[in-house]
Enzyme design. Structure first.
Site, short mmCIF file in Angstrom:
data_model
loop_
_atom_site.label_atom_id
_atom_site.label_comp_id
_atom_site.label_asym_id
_atom_site.label_seq_id
_atom_site.Cartn_x
_atom_site.Cartn_y
_atom_site.Cartn_z
N ASP A 1 0.57 -1.51 -0.37
CA ASP A 1 -0.04 0.10 -0.44
C ASP A 1 0.35 1.50 -0.28
O ASP A 1 1.81 2.01 1.44
CB ASP A 1 -0.66 0.38 1.32
CG ASP A 1 -2.13 -0.57 1.05
OD1 ASP A 1 -1.51 -2.11 0.43
OD2 ASP A 1 -2.49 -0.72 1.96
N LYS B 1 -6.68 3.59 -2.79
CA LYS B 1 -7.62 3.17 -0.98
C LYS B 1 -7.77 4.89 -0.95
O LYS B 1 -6.33 6.00 -1.09
CB LYS B 1 -6.61 2.76 -1.07
CG LYS B 1 -6.57 2.19 0.44
CD LYS B 1 -4.73 2.13 1.54
CE LYS B 1 -5.07 1.99 2.82
NZ LYS B 1 -4.36 1.55 3.43
N LYS C 1 -10.45 0.24 -1.86
CA LYS C 1 -10.29 0.05 -0.81
C LYS C 1 -10.02 1.11 0.01
O LYS C 1 -9.82 2.54 -0.16
CB LYS C 1 -8.77 -0.09 -0.74
CG LYS C 1 -8.73 -1.17 1.21
CD LYS C 1 -7.15 -1.04 0.86
CE LYS C 1 -6.51 -1.08 2.57
NZ LYS C 1 -5.64 -2.07 3.06
#
Length: 216
Positions: A91, A153, A182
């Site tokens: 991430d 995300k 996400k």
């Protein structure tokens, strides 16, 4: 949706700066027991987790975290080490200063470089929506799509705000077909988790999912 079904979407997360090994072990044991999608943990714990649990866990970690303004070379180095240590998912935080300077192509190129480094592993791109205008969020949808990342995300959980339904709806409208979403940051109830999944999120980043479900 059953509680166990919800947990399949969860990256069980502990990213606080003072996380102890005892706390990390609890996180990992819970993730194995409840079959969460992954554990999302600080990079310095990757190798110790992998050495302890081997393939029992899907290990996710963060790079350029939480502010994103480290150089692309530093992010690549972080990524290479994380994969070497045993991480399966990365991430990354974008360079938000580049977004504010409207240098969207530079952001896209950085994401592309990290995705090339990650290869077949999953790359999630944290755009930190709380700091972005709607125009900038749309540009980041384009950048993430064009660069070939796997996920967009919403948040680090360390900014001034977390995931919102409005942002998920905006993402759905503007990301490419191959990009997943996400939601992360500020997810505090079971109904929040169910709502984000229903809205199209394939992953949820939260530290409280198992506690919430056990309490319920």
């Amino acid at each position: 949706m059953s509680p166990l079904d919800i947990l399949k979407y969860v990256d069980h997360t502990l990213l606080k700066a003072f996380a102890s090994w005892d706390e990390i072990q609890v996180l990992c044991d819970e993730a194995i027991l409840y079959k969460t999608a992954s554990v999302c943990i600080p990079p310095n714990y990757i190798k110790r987790i992998y050495d302890t649990y081997k393939d029992k866990l899907n290990i996710c970690t963060v790079i350029g975290f939480p502010l994103g303004y480290s150089t692309k070379e530093a992010k690549v180095a972080e990524c290479v080490q994380a994969l070497k240590d045993g991480a399966n998912e990365i991430d990354m935080v974008i360079n938000i200063t580049d977004v504010k300077n409207k240098d969207y192509k530079k952001v896209e190129n950085e994401i592309r470089l990290i995705k090339e480094t990650v290869g077949q592993h999953i790359l999630k791109v944290i755009v930190e929506t709380c700091y972005l205008t709607e125009e900038e969020k749309i540009e980041m949808c384009n950048a993430v799509t064009n660069a070939g990342a796997d996920y967009i995300k919403t948040s680090t959980g360390f900014g001034t705000g977390g995931a919102t339904m409005d942002d998920i709806i905006l993402f759905k409208k503007h990301i490419g077909n191959n990009v997943k979403i996400k939601a992360s940051g500020g997810i505090k109830t079971i109904s929040d988790m169910e709502a984000f999944i229903s809205a199209g999120c394939s992953r949820l980043g939260t530290s409280s999912a198992i506690k919430l479900i056990n309490n319920a």
